[in-house]
Design a protein around this motif. Structure first.
Motif, mmCIF file in Angstrom:
data_model
loop_
_atom_site.group_PDB
_atom_site.id
_atom_site.type_symbol
_atom_site.label_atom_id
_atom_site.label_comp_id
_atom_site.label_asym_id
_atom_site.label_seq_id
_atom_site.Cartn_x
_atom_site.Cartn_y
_atom_site.Cartn_z
ATOM 1 N N GLN A 197 13.472 41.222 -62.411
ATOM 2 C CA GLN A 197 12.058 41.393 -62.012
ATOM 3 C C GLN A 197 11.347 40.043 -61.951
ATOM 4 O O GLN A 197 10.553 39.789 -61.042
ATOM 5 N N GLN A 198 11.651 39.188 -62.914
ATOM 6 C CA GLN A 198 11.031 37.851 -62.903
ATOM 7 C C GLN A 198 11.440 37.085 -61.645
ATOM 8 O O GLN A 198 10.635 36.386 -61.040
ATOM 9 N N GLN A 199 12.710 37.235 -61.272
ATOM 10 C CA GLN A 199 13.162 36.511 -60.094
ATOM 11 C C GLN A 199 12.480 37.044 -58.826
ATOM 12 O O GLN A 199 12.161 36.285 -57.909
ATOM 13 N N ARG A 200 12.230 38.348 -58.786
ATOM 14 C CA ARG A 200 11.498 38.910 -57.646
ATOM 15 C C ARG A 200 10.073 38.371 -57.605
ATOM 16 O O ARG A 200 9.543 38.079 -56.534
ATOM 17 N N VAL A 201 9.460 38.249 -58.774
ATOM 18 C CA VAL A 201 8.098 37.709 -58.817
ATOM 19 C C VAL A 201 8.121 36.252 -58.314
ATOM 20 O O VAL A 201 7.265 35.833 -57.537
ATOM 21 N N GLY A 202 9.143 35.511 -58.754
ATOM 22 C CA GLY A 202 9.287 34.122 -58.302
ATOM 23 C C GLY A 202 9.438 34.063 -56.782
ATOM 24 O O GLY A 202 8.854 33.209 -56.107
ATOM 25 N N LEU A 203 10.214 34.997 -56.248
ATOM 26 C CA LEU A 203 10.419 35.060 -54.795
ATOM 27 C C LEU A 203 9.104 35.427 -54.100
ATOM 28 O O LEU A 203 8.740 34.844 -53.072
ATOM 29 N N GLY A 204 8.394 36.384 -54.705
ATOM 30 C CA GLY A 204 7.101 36.791 -54.139
ATOM 31 C C GLY A 204 6.119 35.635 -54.111
ATOM 32 O O GLY A 204 5.396 35.444 -53.134
ATOM 33 N N ARG A 205 6.103 34.854 -55.175
ATOM 34 C CA ARG A 205 5.197 33.700 -55.245
ATOM 35 C C ARG A 205 5.555 32.696 -54.145
ATOM 36 O O ARG A 205 4.674 32.108 -53.517
ATOM 37 N N ALA A 225 4.387 17.030 -52.174
ATOM 38 C CA ALA A 225 4.942 18.395 -52.284
ATOM 39 C C ALA A 225 3.886 19.457 -52.029
ATOM 40 O O ALA A 225 4.154 20.459 -51.368
ATOM 41 N N HIS A 226 2.665 19.246 -52.549
ATOM 42 C CA HIS A 226 1.652 20.304 -52.433
ATOM 43 C C HIS A 226 1.152 20.488 -51.007
ATOM 44 O O HIS A 226 0.493 21.476 -50.701
ATOM 45 N N CYS A 233 3.640 25.396 -54.985
ATOM 46 C CA CYS A 233 2.692 26.459 -54.596
ATOM 47 C C CYS A 233 1.487 25.847 -53.868
ATOM 48 O O CYS A 233 0.583 26.589 -53.458
ATOM 49 N N GLY A 234 1.438 24.543 -53.785
ATOM 50 C CA GLY A 234 0.342 23.891 -53.074
ATOM 51 C C GLY A 234 -0.779 23.418 -53.982
ATOM 52 O O GLY A 234 -1.837 23.009 -53.502
ATOM 53 N N ALA A 235 -0.563 23.475 -55.319
ATOM 54 C CA ALA A 235 -1.638 23.080 -56.240
ATOM 55 C C ALA A 235 -1.702 21.561 -56.389
ATOM 56 O O ALA A 235 -0.672 20.886 -56.359
ATOM 57 N N PRO A 242 -0.441 30.745 -55.214
ATOM 58 C CA PRO A 242 -0.507 29.828 -54.061
ATOM 59 C C PRO A 242 -1.727 30.091 -53.170
ATOM 60 O O PRO A 242 -2.232 29.174 -52.518
ATOM 61 N N LEU A 243 -2.174 31.343 -53.145
ATOM 62 C CA LEU A 243 -3.331 31.690 -52.319
ATOM 63 C C LEU A 243 -4.624 31.267 -53.019
ATOM 64 O O LEU A 243 -5.576 30.816 -52.388
ATOM 65 N N ARG A 244 -4.613 31.399 -54.345
ATOM 66 C CA ARG A 244 -5.785 31.021 -55.135
ATOM 67 C C ARG A 244 -6.049 29.514 -55.006
ATOM 68 O O ARG A 244 -7.192 29.101 -54.823
ATOM 69 N N VAL A 245 -4.993 28.706 -55.089
ATOM 70 C CA VAL A 245 -5.199 27.256 -54.999
ATOM 71 C C VAL A 245 -5.529 26.818 -53.567
ATOM 72 O O VAL A 245 -6.030 25.721 -53.354
ATOM 73 N N ARG A 246 -5.250 27.693 -52.620
ATOM 74 C CA ARG A 246 -5.646 27.380 -51.237
ATOM 75 C C ARG A 246 -7.086 27.769 -50.962
ATOM 76 O O ARG A 246 -7.608 27.517 -49.884
ATOM 77 N N GLY A 247 -7.705 28.440 -51.941
ATOM 78 C CA GLY A 247 -9.120 28.775 -51.811
ATOM 79 C C GLY A 247 -9.384 30.042 -51.028
ATOM 80 O O GLY A 247 -10.489 30.231 -50.500
ATOM 81 N N LEU A 248 -8.400 30.943 -50.933
ATOM 82 C CA LEU A 248 -8.628 32.217 -50.237
ATOM 83 C C LEU A 248 -9.573 33.098 -51.061
ATOM 84 O O LEU A 248 -9.644 32.965 -52.287
ATOM 85 N N SER A 249 -10.265 33.995 -50.404
ATOM 86 C CA SER A 249 -11.212 34.866 -51.111
ATOM 87 C C SER A 249 -10.427 35.883 -51.955
ATOM 88 O O SER A 249 -9.277 36.209 -51.621
ATOM 89 N N PRO A 250 -11.052 36.392 -53.038
ATOM 90 C CA PRO A 250 -10.348 37.376 -53.882
ATOM 91 C C PRO A 250 -9.830 38.559 -53.067
ATOM 92 O O PRO A 250 -8.724 39.052 -53.312
#
Lengths: 360, 272
Positions: free
Chosen positions: A138-146, A72-73, B173-175, A99-107
């Motif tokens: 709002q939570q659902q929008r955050v989920g969609l954003g993620r 899955a990941h 999320c790819g983790a 998802p970007l953090r776990v991909r190792g993107l810069s801050p």
């Protein structure tokens, strides 16, 4: 080349068959809904695509590559969950950026992309709030954003609005569709709500007992259902037994209606036809000569806003009619009325003398 | 809804009684630790710091405190290392074996400490006699003793956050597993871990019965030493009781502060 293809997928849980030979093709940028009642296998199918389950048989192809064994990941899917599943220890912005953090993107890259997504979803001002400080919508929008943050190859939504109240849900339906079209995002959407499926989708795959029973545009599924299940599950309808009188005509309560799908069904055979409640005209007096109408009596009248729903008994046939409330205001309960049936109707199954289905 | 004055007064009386019931013995112990003599009067005749100095000067005081602190620390580490991965794996695999583990985790609770200690001594006496009378065996016994407390604290925390959904969300999320553990699992169960650590540490630090049976005087812990002191001088015993309480309170404070400093306490999201 088809963008996403599900090929004869099977999934069993012990003795229960959750998915029984599901095949579906989805084009790039298409919005396809998996619609069906609870337990029909739609969520299991979505989880197979997400990689949260592995099919017992069959294959999933994405851009020509088999992915059913890819974890899955590594699949590059974005998923929105029914329970939202936001990380409670992270703020809205941190959830979107995960998802970007776990991909190792810069801050810097993460901040820039999160700002983009926050603006896209209208979440400005909520970035530093924790999930418990946000409303359901709002939570659902955050989920969609993620799910959107890392430009997923396919966006998967598993009944994301089932826990929201009606006004929030209606707003989100429009928003999800707008975003999907704006981003040209290939989307697979699971729902049991036909209104959601019809209003958002390019195509709807109707599921029942682990199988896709019908696929088509919302308009086709609504107006030309191929089965009694499709006719009754998608929108309200009257399914009534009629008798074939000609190769392209049936008799329903003395009224002749045209049909187009009677191949191989002989004269005198009984069939079940679907007549949508909104296709029946309600008259408060006998129609002019030439028009053949059924006479009946109003049993129940239910005001539903713009539309009023009436249950009408016409001898041994019972009809449900959706009339404009302004029209329906002219009739009262127990009043005698006339029903003008549409010229055409849809045969959904062939039945025997007892009304049991014998084929289609 | 308004609450009548009578109900409020009754509630205050009840609460006050409860506070007195809990605090009075502590106050009495503290007073006894500071009293020169307290036998025939309602309050101590005079107050003195003699018993405190005498306790601190006692060579076994610092040594047993150090031992019990170390033992408590090791016990919570061992239990957390055993329990957290097991429960996390069970939560994400939705294992059917969890009810069995739930029942097994209650065994040390259901068994009196003395029985547990005797069972350990008999068992290790047969299979590994070199462990008898060693702190290793005591550590193992205390780990078993604290296991139910740690297990249920972590389990309740996991239930509250619905880890299975979070795990799946993190996967999509790819983790990968290490990232899921670091960013999702551990931050969300740190409150449960802190509670488990406090309770587990206290169970080990204050245990007398098991420690007395398993190691006794050969590796004196603070509680066992307290037991010996009780027969010699009641005032010093009172001082050690206050010390025990202070150590527990300080540990609790430090662990809760540590849990808070690593991020906000996760709370279940609301709908609507």
């Amino acid at each position: 080349m088809v963008y996403l293809a599900l090929e004869n997928l099977w999934k069993r849980f012990g003795r229960t068959i959750a998915v029984a030979g599901v095949s579906l093709e989805v084009e790039r940028g298409e919005f396809v809904s998996l619609l069906g009642p609870s337990g029909c296998g739609k969520t299991t199918t979505l989880r197979l695509v997400a990689g949260l389950l592995v099919p017992d048989e069959g294959e999933i192809w994405l851009e020509g590559q088999p992915i059913s064994r890819v974890p899955a990941h590594s699949r590059g899917m974005g998923m929105v969950f029914q329970s939202w599943a936001l990380f409670p220890n992270m703020t809205a912005a941190q959830n979107v950026g995960f998802p970007l953090r776990v991909r190792g993107l810069s801050p810097g890259q993460i901040v820039s992309r999160v700002e983009e997504i926050v603006a896209l979803l209208g979440l400005e001002g909520l970035e530093n709030r924790y999930p418990h400080e946000l409303s359901g919508g709002q939570q659902q929008r955050v989920g969609l954003g993620r799910a959107l943050a890392r430009d997923p190859r396919v966006l998967l939504l598993d009944e994301p609005m089932s826990a929201l109240d009606a006004p929030v849900r209606k707003g989100l339906i429009v928003e999800i569709r707008r975003l999907q079209q704006q981003l040209d995002m290939t989307t697979l959407y699971v729902t049991h709500d036909q209104e959601e499926a019809l209003s958002m989708s390019d195509r709807v795959a109707l599921m029942d007992r682990g199988q896709i029973v019908e696929v088509g545009t919302p308009e086709r599924l609504y107006h030309e259902p191929a089965s009694a299940f499709a006719a009754t599950f998608i929108g309200a309808t009257n399914t009534l037994i009629a008798e074939v009188v000609d190769p392209d005509c049936v008799n329903l309560g003395g009224v002749t209606l045209q049909v187009t799908d009677l191949k191989g069904v002989g004269r005198g055979q009984r069939v079940r036809v679907s007549v949508r409640p909104e296709d029946i005209r309600l008259l408060d007096r006998a129609p002019a000569e030439g028009n053949v109408a059924l006479r009946g009596r109003v049993l129940v009248k239910t005001f539903m806003g713009a539309v009023t729903r009436l249950d009408i008994q016409c001898e041994d046939l019972r009809f449900r009619v959706d009339a404009a409330s302004s029209e329906a205001a002219k009739v009262s309960g127990q009043q005698e009325v006339w029903l003008l049936l549409p010229e055409r109707c849809r045969v959904v199954e062939v039945v025997d003398r007892d009304g049991a289905a014998v084929g289609r | 809804m308004t609450i009548s004055r009578g109900v409020r007064v009754a509630a205050l009386i009840l609460l006050g009684s409860l506070v007195l019931y809990l605090v009075l013995p502590l106050l009495a112990t503290l007073l006894f630790a500071l009293a020169t003599r307290w036998t025939t009067t309602i309050l101590p005749e005079r107050l003195t710091a003699t018993w405190i100095w005498q306790t601190i000067r006692e060579s076994r005081f610092a040594e047993t405190i150090r031992r019990s602190l170390t033992l408590g620390g090791v016990v919570i580490l061992v239990d957390l290392v055993l329990v957290v991965p097991a429960l996390v794996v069970m939560a994400v695999t939705r294992s059917r074996w969890r009810p069995l583990l739930d029942a097994a985790s209650l065994v040390p609770y259901a068994m009196p400490g003395v029985v547990l200690a005797l069972a350990l001594i008999r068992f290790y006496g047969m299979v590994f006699p070199a462990l008898l009378n060693t702190p290793w065996l005591l550590g193992a016994a205390h780990a078993a003793l604290a296991l139910p407390i740690v297990y249920w604290a972590i389990l309740n925390n996991l239930k509250a956050i619905n880890l299975y959904d979070l795990y799946e969300a993190a996967l999509t999320c790819g983790a990968r597993w290490p990232q899921i553990l670091r960013f999702v699992v551990l931050p969300n169960i740190r409150t449960g871990m802190a509670i488990a650590a406090v309770a587990g540490f206290t169970a080990s630090f204050t245990d007398f019965a098991v420690a007395n049976f398993v190691v006794g005087g050969s590796w004196l812990t603070f509680s066992v030493w307290q037991g010996y002191v009780m027969h010699q001088n009641g005032h010093i015993m009172a001082v050690t009781s206050v010390v025990s309480l202070v150590v527990t309170m300080v540990t609790t404070f430090l662990l809760i502060r540590l849990a808070r400093e690593t991020g906000p306490a996760p709370r279940t999201a609301r709908g609507g």
